[in-house]
Design a protein around this motif. Sequence first.
Motif, PDB file in Angstrom:
ATOM      1  N   THR A 137       0.882  -1.310  -0.043  1.00  0.00           N
ATOM      2  CA  THR A 137      -0.043   0.130   0.001  1.00  0.00           C
ATOM      3  C   THR A 137       0.950   1.481   0.174  1.00  0.00           C
ATOM      4  N   VAL A 151      -7.761  -4.263  -2.743  1.00  0.00           N
ATOM      5  CA  VAL A 151      -7.679  -3.015  -2.336  1.00  0.00           C
ATOM      6  C   VAL A 151      -8.844  -2.084  -2.377  1.00  0.00           C
ATOM      7  N   ARG A 152      -8.969  -1.014  -1.310  1.00  0.00           N
ATOM      8  CA  ARG A 152     -10.206  -0.393  -1.484  1.00  0.00           C
ATOM      9  C   ARG A 152     -10.553   0.531  -2.685  1.00  0.00           C
ATOM     10  N   SER A 153      -9.201   1.001  -2.871  1.00  0.00           N
ATOM     11  CA  SER A 153      -9.145   1.850  -4.360  1.00  0.00           C
ATOM     12  C   SER A 153      -7.563   1.515  -4.735  1.00  0.00           C
ATOM     13  N   PRO A 188      -3.901   2.038  -4.852  1.00  0.00           N
ATOM     14  CA  PRO A 188      -2.887   2.684  -4.554  1.00  0.00           C
ATOM     15  C   PRO A 188      -2.158   3.779  -5.401  1.00  0.00           C
ATOM     16  N   THR A 218     -11.881  -4.372  -2.858  1.00  0.00           N
ATOM     17  CA  THR A 218     -12.204  -5.059  -1.416  1.00  0.00           C
ATOM     18  C   THR A 218     -13.612  -4.504  -1.361  1.00  0.00           C
ATOM     19  N   ASP A 277     -18.070   0.148   2.635  1.00  0.00           N
ATOM     20  CA  ASP A 277     -17.375   0.082   3.837  1.00  0.00           C
ATOM     21  C   ASP A 277     -18.384  -0.769   4.730  1.00  0.00           C
ATOM     22  N   THR A 318      -8.845   7.131  -7.125  1.00  0.00           N
ATOM     23  CA  THR A 318     -10.219   7.129  -7.335  1.00  0.00           C
ATOM     24  C   THR A 318     -10.482   6.396  -8.627  1.00  0.00           C
ATOM     25  N   ALA A 354     -11.037   7.447  -3.447  1.00  0.00           N
ATOM     26  CA  ALA A 354      -9.651   7.028  -3.018  1.00  0.00           C
ATOM     27  C   ALA A 354      -9.552   6.741  -1.506  1.00  0.00           C
ATOM     28  N   SER A 355      -8.888   5.851  -1.136  1.00  0.00           N
ATOM     29  CA  SER A 355      -8.511   5.516   0.213  1.00  0.00           C
ATOM     30  C   SER A 355      -7.830   6.770   0.714  1.00  0.00           C
ATOM     31  N   ALA A 356      -8.094   6.918   2.052  1.00  0.00           N
ATOM     32  CA  ALA A 356      -7.400   7.873   2.840  1.00  0.00           C
ATOM     33  C   ALA A 356      -6.066   7.391   3.052  1.00  0.00           C
TER      34      ALA A 356
END
Length: 340
Positions: free
Chosen positions: A130, A146-148, A150, A168, A247, A323, A337-339
């Motif tokens: 990440t 991955v959530r978005s 990297p 994810t 989430d 994103t 996009a993930s924080a």
Amino acid sequence: MPAWWVQSRGEWVLRSGPLADAYADRSLVTRVGTLHADHAAKGDHPRGRSTSSSTLPGLVLRMYQHAQLGRGLHIADIGTGSGYGAALLALRYGNDHVTTMDVDPYLVDVAAQRLAALDLHPTVLEVDATGPLPGEYDRIVSMVSVRSIPPSWLTALRPGGRLVTTITGTWMILTVTRTPNGVVGQVERDWAGFMGARSGPDYPPSAVDFGLLAVVDGEHVGTGRYPVIDVAEMPELGTMYALAVPDVQHRYRRARDGQQTAIMTHPDGSWARATAYGTEAPSVHQGGPRRLWDMLDDVRDDWARRGWTPWLGARATVDDDGTIRLTSGAWRATIAASAP
């Protein structure tokens, strides 16, 4: 792979051999929480989530097919796991063209040793994927979700390079290519689910008390419009719900008498519990700022009206911050996009 974990009657049990089991087309969990099967004794029953596995061979090959691999390309294999995928890549494309990486130092060390025993010597690195990736690549293939995307993956992707990953909370396989007009691609007409990328030795503990949510009364009590389902295990509908309400955590249980219970929670404090037998309309308890089960029913209405699953085959563009923007005809969805 000398040992792995299986679930039996609600607990993790250690298994080893025979060799035929390791060659079956199924995933084998090798690590639960922080305990690797290599380090476990027969009486150990670790608690927690699986944190590493040897992915079923058929899925490994499907991900590589989506990557459109070829000789002479430099390939990043994210999520070394048992090293099985790295072995295939090194054997076919050569040691000098393969870099495999994992956040777990033991997995990296033992994979390197077992690959060397087969006279395979790809670059094997301990890396938190990440964060920054070591080098630039023509292909990046991720065996973790991955959530978005990297931003470091985009930085490491060469012009014309192709990236394949899963997202994810969804069942999407995303393939994108770096072009002169940006990073663009599509959601494949296929699906898969992988463990989420992690930065530490284990996933952060859940702050949700699912035992309490199984019995507490909701602020709003009503009747659902559709039967209880295990939505997280339904690729098409589960992904549509995750795109609409990101989430959400899910728990599902089917009792011996046939009663089904589904619990959903969100970091904003929203929660829902639906209970029913068979296909009857469920009793639904909900609390917090949003009505999660009502939102699921709305997504199921939309899915039924459409008669198709719009995310399959959707066009994808990826912004510099990771994103993901999806389009399919008039349908639109954004994976923020993930924080950092």
